[in-house]
Design a protein around this motif. Structure first.
Motif, short mmCIF file in Angstrom:
data_model
loop_
_atom_site.label_atom_id
_atom_site.label_comp_id
_atom_site.label_asym_id
_atom_site.label_seq_id
_atom_site.Cartn_x
_atom_site.Cartn_y
_atom_site.Cartn_z
N GLN A 74 0.85 -1.19 0.00
CA GLN A 74 0.00 0.00 0.00
C GLN A 74 0.88 1.24 0.00
O GLN A 74 1.89 1.30 0.73
CB GLN A 74 -0.91 0.00 1.23
CG GLN A 74 -1.89 1.15 1.28
CD GLN A 74 -2.80 1.09 2.50
OE1 GLN A 74 -2.56 0.31 3.41
NE2 GLN A 74 -3.84 1.91 2.52
N LYS A 75 0.50 2.22 -0.84
CA LYS A 75 1.29 3.46 -0.91
C LYS A 75 0.60 4.53 -0.10
O LYS A 75 -0.57 4.85 -0.32
CB LYS A 75 1.42 3.90 -2.37
CG LYS A 75 2.62 4.80 -2.63
CD LYS A 75 2.97 4.86 -4.10
CE LYS A 75 4.30 5.54 -4.30
NZ LYS A 75 4.72 5.52 -5.72
N ILE A 76 1.32 5.05 0.88
CA ILE A 76 0.78 6.08 1.76
C ILE A 76 1.73 7.27 1.75
O ILE A 76 2.89 7.16 2.17
CB ILE A 76 0.59 5.56 3.20
CG1 ILE A 76 -0.36 4.35 3.21
CG2 ILE A 76 0.07 6.66 4.11
CD1 ILE A 76 -0.52 3.72 4.57
N GLU A 77 1.22 8.41 1.26
CA GLU A 77 2.02 9.65 1.19
C GLU A 77 3.36 9.39 0.52
O GLU A 77 4.42 9.82 0.99
CB GLU A 77 2.23 10.23 2.60
CG GLU A 77 0.91 10.65 3.26
CD GLU A 77 1.13 11.26 4.63
OE1 GLU A 77 2.30 11.23 5.10
OE2 GLU A 77 0.17 11.75 5.24
N GLY A 78 3.31 8.66 -0.55
CA GLY A 78 4.50 8.43 -1.36
C GLY A 78 5.39 7.31 -0.87
O GLY A 78 6.41 7.01 -1.48
N VAL A 79 5.03 6.70 0.26
CA VAL A 79 5.84 5.62 0.82
C VAL A 79 5.08 4.30 0.65
O VAL A 79 3.92 4.18 1.03
CB VAL A 79 6.13 5.86 2.33
CG1 VAL A 79 6.91 4.68 2.90
CG2 VAL A 79 6.88 7.16 2.51
N THR A 80 5.76 3.32 0.07
CA THR A 80 5.15 2.01 -0.12
C THR A 80 5.39 1.14 1.11
O THR A 80 6.53 0.96 1.54
CB THR A 80 5.75 1.29 -1.35
OG1 THR A 80 5.52 2.11 -2.51
CG2 THR A 80 5.09 -0.07 -1.56
N LEU A 81 4.29 0.66 1.67
CA LEU A 81 4.37 -0.23 2.83
C LEU A 81 3.94 -1.63 2.42
O LEU A 81 2.99 -1.80 1.66
CB LEU A 81 3.48 0.27 3.97
CG LEU A 81 3.85 1.61 4.60
CD1 LEU A 81 2.84 1.98 5.68
CD2 LEU A 81 5.25 1.53 5.20
N PHE A 82 4.66 -2.61 2.92
CA PHE A 82 4.38 -4.00 2.59
C PHE A 82 3.81 -4.71 3.82
O PHE A 82 4.31 -4.56 4.94
CB PHE A 82 5.67 -4.72 2.18
CG PHE A 82 6.24 -4.24 0.87
CD1 PHE A 82 6.00 -4.95 -0.30
CD2 PHE A 82 7.01 -3.08 0.80
CE1 PHE A 82 6.53 -4.52 -1.50
CE2 PHE A 82 7.53 -2.64 -0.39
CZ PHE A 82 7.29 -3.37 -1.55
#
Length: 377
Positions: free
Chosen positions: A220-228
């Motif tokens: 998931q991309k949140i504020e330009g940061v991809t979290l796995f």
């Protein structure tokens, strides 16, 4: 079967039921302490009576916490070591009465709360020490997204828990330097027999082996940061190196988030490994001390004696079998004037070594699970 042996066989099941890994509730006991008032020094008598009260509280808590443990071989040694830290184990007291009798004895009565977490933290190392400090090797194969990791986070966490508990640790990093190819081949195969052979080559008494796997299942991309989203799984098994008897197993799973699959997996392993190791750490000690680690009561030691003829080897086997505390002697091989035996005994390795010395064997090597020697000319 002797009473002491029968008692040993029930210790493991009782300890596991009571172990704080399952319940950290304190034990409430009513304790008493007493001391003589000498030359009118009531303050000194009160201090001595208080120490006696703490010891009484710990002893009663031990009885409630691990019923039957007082029947364990050499329990008096373990109990005394626990007593030495009794004030840290008794976490609260409620004084009920203080009386000075006509006999000059000051008596104290109090309701005490005994921490099972602290109690087990003291009891476990005391039992481990009584076992002769068995050597533990930890080998955990760690894979993230199908790629084997150069350093295993889970392995390091398990090592820390066992080292903190008081076990002697065989450093797999050093083992890798010495026999890197052999160690890596065993890791890759995942074959328990090969892993045990590696552990035996480093004189390890107990092997903790397992697998740690981490795989991403969402991103998931949140504020330009991809979290796995990462699912981490850990399997651990503790076995006696010499005979492959399983002392305990643990399987755990966690879901975490990270900036990469590796980051999420490390977070998962850092959470799972200490918990799983804590479940195993005392199971191993209690299983070894209870005699439940094999079909015959006692521990199995690998004994090797060089410089013996065939007839001397037979006499040596018979002589050991007749020693008190030794419940089984099994010849594994005889070649080049060297006798290899598995000796099952309700003794420490040091006591087995002393039994060999009494039979004319010079002891040349000793660990928690092995004894080496050579026959005098």
């Amino acid at each position: 079967m002797k009473r002491s042996v029968a008692a040993l066989c029930i210790v493991l099941s009782v300890l596991i039921l009571r172990c704080p890994a399952w319940s950290a509730d304190p034990v409430a006991v009513r304790a008493e302490g007493m001391a003589a008032v000498i030359e009118g020094n009531t303050a000194r008598a009160r201090e001595e009576a208080t120490r006696h009260l703490y010891r009484d509280a710990v002893e009663k808590a031990l009885g409630a916490y691990v019923q039957g443990i007082t029947e364990m071989k050499d329990f008096a040694v373990v109990r005394d070591r626990v007593f030495s830290q009794s004030q840290g184990i008794v976490t609260s007291t409620k004084n009920l009465a203080e009386t000075l009798g006509q006999d000059g004895i000051l008596r104290l009565t109090a309701d005490c709360s005994v921490s099972t977490t602290v109690l087990d933290g003291v009891l476990g190392p005391a039992v481990i020490d009584m076992l002769g400090n068995p050597r533990v090797m930890v080998l955990v194969d760690e894979v993230v997204e199908g790629e084997r990791q150069f350093l295993s986070t889970a392995e390091g966490e398990v090592l820390r828990v066992f080292q903190k508990a008081g076990y002697l640790i065989v450093d797999p990093a050093q083992a890798g330097v010495i026999r890197e190819g052999e160690l890596e081949a065993a890791r890759l195969s995942g074959d328990p027999a090969k892993l045990r052979e590696v552990a035996k080559s480093f004189r390890s008494d107990v092997l903790i082996h397992g697998k740690a796997q981490g795989n991403s299942f969402a991103r998931q991309k949140i504020e330009g940061v991809t979290l796995f989203g990462v699912r981490s799984q850990l399997q651990l098994k503790a076995v006696i190196t010499q005979n492959a008897v399983v002392l305990g197993t643990e399987i755990a799973e966690a879901k975490t988030k990270g900036t990469s699959p590796g980051d999420g997996a490390v977070k998962g392993f850092t959470t799972l490994a200490p918990r799983s190791a804590a479940e195993l750490v005392h199971k191993v000690a209690y299983a070894l001390v209870s005699g439940s680690s094999g079909g015959i009561p006692g521990r199995t030691y690998r004994v090797s004696v060089s410089g013996v003829s065939f007839s001397e080897a037979r006499n040596l086997r018979e002589g050991l079998a007749g020693k008190q505390g030794i419940t089984g002697v099994y010849q594994r091989s005889f070649a080049d004037r060297t006798l290899e035996m598995d000796v099952t005994a309700e003794l420490t390795s040091e006591e087995v070594a002393l039994a060999l010395e009494a039979l004319g064997v010079e002891v040349t090597g000793l660990t928690g699970g092995t004894v080496e020697g050579r026959k005098h000319p």
